[in-house]
Design an enzyme around this catalytic site. Structure first.
Site, PDB file in Angstrom:
ATOM      1  N   HIS A 105       0.801  -1.235   0.000  1.00 34.73           N
ATOM      2  CA  HIS A 105       0.000   0.000   0.000  1.00 34.73           C
ATOM      3  C   HIS A 105       0.835   1.287   0.000  1.00 34.73           C
ATOM      4  CE1 HIS A 105      -3.582  -2.293   0.156  1.00 34.73           C
ATOM      5  NE2 HIS A 105      -3.764  -2.381   1.451  1.00 34.73           N
ATOM      6  N   HIS A 179      -9.419   2.851   0.642  1.00 35.03           N
ATOM      7  CA  HIS A 179      -9.439   1.730   1.580  1.00 35.03           C
ATOM      8  C   HIS A 179     -10.513   1.890   2.667  1.00 35.03           C
ATOM      9  CE1 HIS A 179      -7.650  -1.644   3.807  1.00 35.03           C
ATOM     10  NE2 HIS A 179      -6.927  -1.878   2.727  1.00 35.03           N
ATOM     11  N   GLU A 313     -11.752  -2.715  -2.743  1.00 36.83           N
ATOM     12  CA  GLU A 313     -10.658  -1.898  -3.278  1.00 36.83           C
ATOM     13  C   GLU A 313     -10.557  -2.066  -4.791  1.00 36.83           C
ATOM     14  OE1 GLU A 313      -7.141  -2.905  -0.749  1.00 36.83           O
ATOM     15  OE2 GLU A 313      -8.658  -3.929   0.411  1.00 36.83           O
TER      16      GLU A 313
HETATM   17  C1  FUC Z   1      -5.945  -4.980   2.594  1.00 37.87           C
HETATM   18  C2  FUC Z   1      -5.339  -6.325   2.529  1.00 37.87           C
HETATM   19  C3  FUC Z   1      -4.284  -6.606   3.416  1.00 37.87           C
HETATM   20  C4  FUC Z   1      -4.015  -5.732   4.570  1.00 37.87           C
HETATM   21  C5  FUC Z   1      -4.615  -4.378   4.524  1.00 37.87           C
HETATM   22  C6  FUC Z   1      -4.784  -3.650   5.769  1.00 37.87           C
HETATM   23  O1  FUC Z   1      -5.944  -4.314   1.405  1.00 37.87           O
HETATM   24  O2  FUC Z   1      -5.029  -6.769   1.244  1.00 37.87           O
HETATM   25  O3  FUC Z   1      -4.051  -7.939   3.660  1.00 37.87           O
HETATM   26  O4  FUC Z   1      -4.108  -6.316   5.749  1.00 37.87           O
HETATM   27  O5  FUC Z   1      -5.555  -4.144   3.617  1.00 37.87           O
END
Ligand code: FUC
Length: 350
Positions: A105, A179, A313
């Site tokens: 990320h 997210h 996502e």
């Molecule tokens: C998501 C997942 C991950 C991670 C994160 C906080 O996108 O793909 O495994 O733990 O977020």
């Protein structure tokens, strides 16, 4: 339509502003110029109760660590990059490794951990905020100066639209997402186990023990990844399917989207009647059922725990840099990256 701005705190003398966008139907969204973080989406249920349908920290300072990436924009590259490195145009680039050997990320100080320039706008049928920043050449190890714009728009059709726009002066990998963890029960009254998820996807990407795609693009038929008719999440989470067990009992998987801007992702909570439709031009959606949500935070007044929210996502295939048969996530110098994801809230009977 209404737009309110309020300073929440400051970092090194720079104000952290919360923008609240409201439409004429009781829908309200609050977001920050820090990480473009969405801290609240208020939506009425079938009885007209207006409640928050996204996870938010009670303690504002938790956003400055934000291990679960609550509500934030992720960049330059959403998801994991194996061994925190990639080759591009004959050169090897080394990125910051923030999850064991891998890059996750955007790295240590990804787009979720920076203050963005913000411009609010208000018209008769829509309100919004445009966030802008330059990600400089070498940031987290990536090449090129990238000018990024993320625009949040709320309109009177109960649509919340995120549009991403970026240009670079050098070739660079780039795929942006948001997210936000959704929980349609409202104010986290229940976890997401009874939510139903439907996705127009014929294929998904199985993962290895590091949660990286193995490279296989697998048919969903006959598996728990077949969401074409919809499934209640509890059925998936309780299963003994090795892929579900691998990621901590749930989904943390990319689904390849068959359709775009055609109600391809639908999340529904029957009890509240709230339905969320996600539509995008991105090739995939990573569905993450909050399997690793930390226990030590307080979220919307309750102790944080697994399955409190679900992330949808929309993005390129994760680790595309290491799989030449995945669609490329390279933004070429002088070209435009442009992508839109729309979140529409409806009531189940509509
Ligand atoms: C998501 C997942 C991950 C991670 C994160 C906080 O996108 O793909 O495994 O733990 O977020």
């Amino acid at each position: 339509m209404k737009l309110v701005q309020e300073q929440r705190t400051e970092i090194n003398g720079q104000p952290i502003i919360a923008f609240t966008l409201a439409n004429d139907h009781g829908m309200e969204i609050t977001c920050l110029n820090y990480g473009c973080i969405i801290t609240s989406i208020l939506v009425p249920d079938k009885n007209g109760n207006v409640e928050n349908v996204v996870l938010a920290f009670d303690d504002f300072s938790s956003y400055f660590t934000n291990y679960p990436y609550l509500g934030a924009v992720i960049g330059r590259v959403a998801g994991r990059i194996k061994d925190s490195c990639f080759n591009l145009n004959g050169k090897t680039y080394k990125l910051h490794a923030n999850e064991n050997k891998n890059h996750l990320h955007g790295g240590k100080k990804g787009f979720h951990h920076v203050i963005w320039q913000a411009e609010a706008f208000s018209q008769s049928e829509e309100v919004g905020v445009r966030f802008l920043r330059r990600s400089v050449d070498g940031e987290e190890g990536y090449p090129g100066n990238v000018d990024v714009q993320v625009t949040y728009t709320l309109n009177n059709q109960n649509e919340f639209i995120i549009s991403y726009h970026a240009t670079s002066d050098q070739d660079t990998p780039l795929t942006l997402t948001n997210h936000t963890y959704f929980n349609l029960s409202g104010n986290v009254k229940r976890d997401i186990l009874q939510h139903e998820l439907k996705i127009k996807s014929d294929r998904f990407l199985p993962l290895d023990h590091e949660f990286l795609p193995t490279g296989e693009i697998k048919d969903v038929a006959g598996t728990l990844f077949d969401l074409r008719q919809g499934k209640v999440l509890k059925e998936v989470i309780d299963s003994t399917d090795p892929q579900i067990v691998l990621v901590g009992q749930g989904y943390d998987h990319p689904f390849v989207l068959n359709a775009h801007h055609d109600e391809e992702i639908v999340l529904c909570d029957r009890e509240s009647g709230r339905t969320l439709i996600v539509e995008t031009d991105e090739p995939a959606v990573v569905v993450y059922t909050g399997n690793q949500l930390p226990n030590e935070e307080t979220i919307n007044g309750v102790p944080s725990r697994k399955y409190l929210g679900i992330c949808l996502e929309t993005q390129a295939f994760p680790n595309a840099l290491h799989h030449s048969h995945f669609p490329s996530c390279i933004l070429r110098a002088g070209k435009v990256y442009s992508s839109t994801t729309k979140y529409t809230f409806r009531l189940a009977h509509e």
